[in-house]
Design a protein around this motif. Sequence first.
Motif, PDB file in Angstrom:
ATOM      1  N   ALA A 159      -0.906 -80.350  71.477  1.00  0.00           N
ATOM      2  CA  ALA A 159      -0.810 -80.302  72.940  1.00  0.00           C
ATOM      3  C   ALA A 159      -1.288 -81.627  73.541  1.00  0.00           C
ATOM      4  O   ALA A 159      -0.682 -82.152  74.468  1.00  0.00           O
ATOM      5  CB  ALA A 159      -1.643 -79.140  73.482  1.00  0.00           C
ATOM      6  N   PHE A 161      -1.250 -84.626  72.037  1.00  0.00           N
ATOM      7  CA  PHE A 161      -0.234 -85.641  71.747  1.00  0.00           C
ATOM      8  C   PHE A 161       0.961 -85.483  72.684  1.00  0.00           C
ATOM      9  O   PHE A 161       1.578 -86.462  73.101  1.00  0.00           O
ATOM     10  CB  PHE A 161       0.249 -85.526  70.304  1.00  0.00           C
ATOM     11  CG  PHE A 161      -0.744 -86.037  69.294  1.00  0.00           C
ATOM     12  CD1 PHE A 161      -1.252 -87.314  69.386  1.00  0.00           C
ATOM     13  CD2 PHE A 161      -1.163 -85.238  68.249  1.00  0.00           C
ATOM     14  CE1 PHE A 161      -2.167 -87.793  68.462  1.00  0.00           C
ATOM     15  CE2 PHE A 161      -2.076 -85.700  67.315  1.00  0.00           C
ATOM     16  CZ  PHE A 161      -2.579 -86.981  67.416  1.00  0.00           C
ATOM     17  N   ALA A 162       1.302 -84.231  72.984  1.00  0.00           N
ATOM     18  CA  ALA A 162       2.446 -83.970  73.865  1.00  0.00           C
ATOM     19  C   ALA A 162       2.184 -84.560  75.245  1.00  0.00           C
ATOM     20  O   ALA A 162       3.079 -85.135  75.859  1.00  0.00           O
ATOM     21  CB  ALA A 162       2.700 -82.472  73.969  1.00  0.00           C
ATOM     22  N   ARG A 164       0.326 -87.130  75.888  1.00  0.00           N
ATOM     23  CA  ARG A 164       0.435 -88.578  75.782  1.00  0.00           C
ATOM     24  C   ARG A 164       1.901 -89.011  75.806  1.00  0.00           C
ATOM     25  O   ARG A 164       2.268 -89.962  76.473  1.00  0.00           O
ATOM     26  CB  ARG A 164      -0.218 -89.057  74.485  1.00  0.00           C
ATOM     27  CG  ARG A 164      -0.175 -90.563  74.327  1.00  0.00           C
ATOM     28  CD  ARG A 164      -0.695 -90.994  72.973  1.00  0.00           C
ATOM     29  NE  ARG A 164       0.214 -90.576  71.915  1.00  0.00           N
ATOM     30  CZ  ARG A 164      -0.018 -90.782  70.624  1.00  0.00           C
ATOM     31  NH1 ARG A 164      -1.115 -91.366  70.250  1.00  0.00           N
ATOM     32  NH2 ARG A 164       0.847 -90.380  69.725  1.00  0.00           N
ATOM     33  N   ASP A 165       2.729 -88.301  75.049  1.00  0.00           N
ATOM     34  CA  ASP A 165       4.127 -88.711  74.925  1.00  0.00           C
ATOM     35  C   ASP A 165       4.934 -88.443  76.185  1.00  0.00           C
ATOM     36  O   ASP A 165       5.732 -89.272  76.607  1.00  0.00           O
ATOM     37  CB  ASP A 165       4.796 -87.976  73.746  1.00  0.00           C
ATOM     38  CG  ASP A 165       4.430 -88.606  72.422  1.00  0.00           C
ATOM     39  OD1 ASP A 165       3.692 -89.608  72.443  1.00  0.00           O
ATOM     40  OD2 ASP A 165       4.888 -88.109  71.381  1.00  0.00           O
TER      41      ASP A 165
END
Lengths: 293, 266
Positions: A159, A161-162, A164-165
């Motif tokens: 979650a 990382f999501a 961030r992306d």
Amino acid sequence: MLCGINVILAVSLNLINGFTGQFSIGHAGFMAIGAYGSAMITMHAGRGWAAALGASGIPPALAEAGPLLIALLGGGLLAALAGYLVGLPSLRLRGDYLAIVTLGFGEIIRVLILNINAVGGPRGLPGIPGWANFFWVGAGVLAVILFSRHLATSTHGRALFAIRDDEVAAEALGVDTTRYKVLAFVIGAFFAGVAGGLFAHYLSYLNPTSFTFLKSIEVIAMVVLGGMGSVSGSVLAAILLTLLPELLRPVKDYRMVMYALMLITLMITRPQGLMGSRELSLAMFRRRRAAAA
Amino acid sequence: MVSGSALLTLENVTMQFGGLKAVADLSLEIAPGELFGLIGPNGAGKTTVFNVITGVYAPTQGRILFEGRPVQGLKPHAVARRGITRTFQNIRLFASRCCRDNVCIAGHQHAEAGLADSVFRTGNFERDEARQQREARELLDVMGLSQWEDTLASELPYGQQRRLEIARALAGRPRLLLLDEPAAGLNPLETEELMRLIEDVLRRFKLTILLIEHDMRVVMGICRRIAVLDYGVKIAEGTPDQIRTDPKVIEAYLGEEVQADLGAGT
């Protein structure tokens, strides 16, 4: 020792900057809160407990362990509380704007400490028991690394990382971005506070000049150099950047020039950081060997 | 045609940005199990409709009911938890993650393992993680992406990226799936394949799908009901045959082409 403390700082900042992509440049502030907080706990209560325990015949190393642990956790929790408060504006701010808020936060903490007489103000705070030994720093390093690794490979890490992306997509797919951004700040700040506590109980003396903006930048350099989001990268870079100035002592006056040059060279040749976003693992070594064979 | 059985109801929804009414007084009813098409020329407000439904914007006026309960004003993640997920017109994948992770992230809302479970690697975490990974693999399989499982989303061929977006939206276990121009940028053959895939997904997951398309021909084949939007106003609604012969629709699309021709001439 300082290596280990810097590793904790870098890995904890990596949770905020690397995993979640929230650019925070006030990490020294969290460290300062943890350092002063834990020092005050020890000096006002912990030392008495340790003495009492020691008097009852328990070996000093054990008598110190309990109070130190309480001081470290207490410092960490204070920093985490501050992380929560700083995390709140991050719901509304992004990128540069958030960076400025965290920069302001770090400076506020430093100036506050500078003006509180109870913690020594600009004179510094001497007389903290030097309880933090190699074992404690090692335990702290291990804790933060394991925590980050386990977080990264769980649904909660995904979650982060999501966010961030692509924050918009993460939100549309049911990730409570607000909650996770604050969570990243709280956890990152907690470990920074623990690092601060270790720092205080290692040096026995605290001074506000240890927690300037430059300290925050130093930690950011470690995270960026190691590779955003890579735990092992942060560890490697923290060790490298702590040892490098020492190893460069033979070149005397040119020490900092060399240090800067090496940093620049590294960033030009590996802009994604030492590790990129990958991790050092046994599987990687096995693959290397398989490729070589 | 107001009835109590609609899955999604838009009641007089208006979305105003300053002086611009992107969506004006729009009412729609979508029945469970339907594949509903929303079409219109560029800038007609189609994506704004999606953004209003999914909570990116709160509508200036009007109500949105999903399964009989209002969803307007909820945050996007809360809308997703209610059972509405979407894809994006300009692909928004998590570029630094592999395909399987992309799908797993959307399954996040159904995760049972808490933070402490994850950090201390309890049995609860292991079970939950295994289930998430298995479900992600199954979805990738359905979407024909199995061979790309460990590929970074950013390295995926364009057509596959579009499919991954749908797989990811499905991982949220929606009851209503919103597809924003899923065929944009695909060649005719890929479009044909994708349309068949969408029909398959609709049946297999017992979904309701609301589909936006810029290209009328694409929607005509698979949607049973279509609404046409022009300058934020619904100008027609009906079966593909009704839409095809509706003079207002022809004008809206023809007008656009005439304008385009004029633009090219000058």
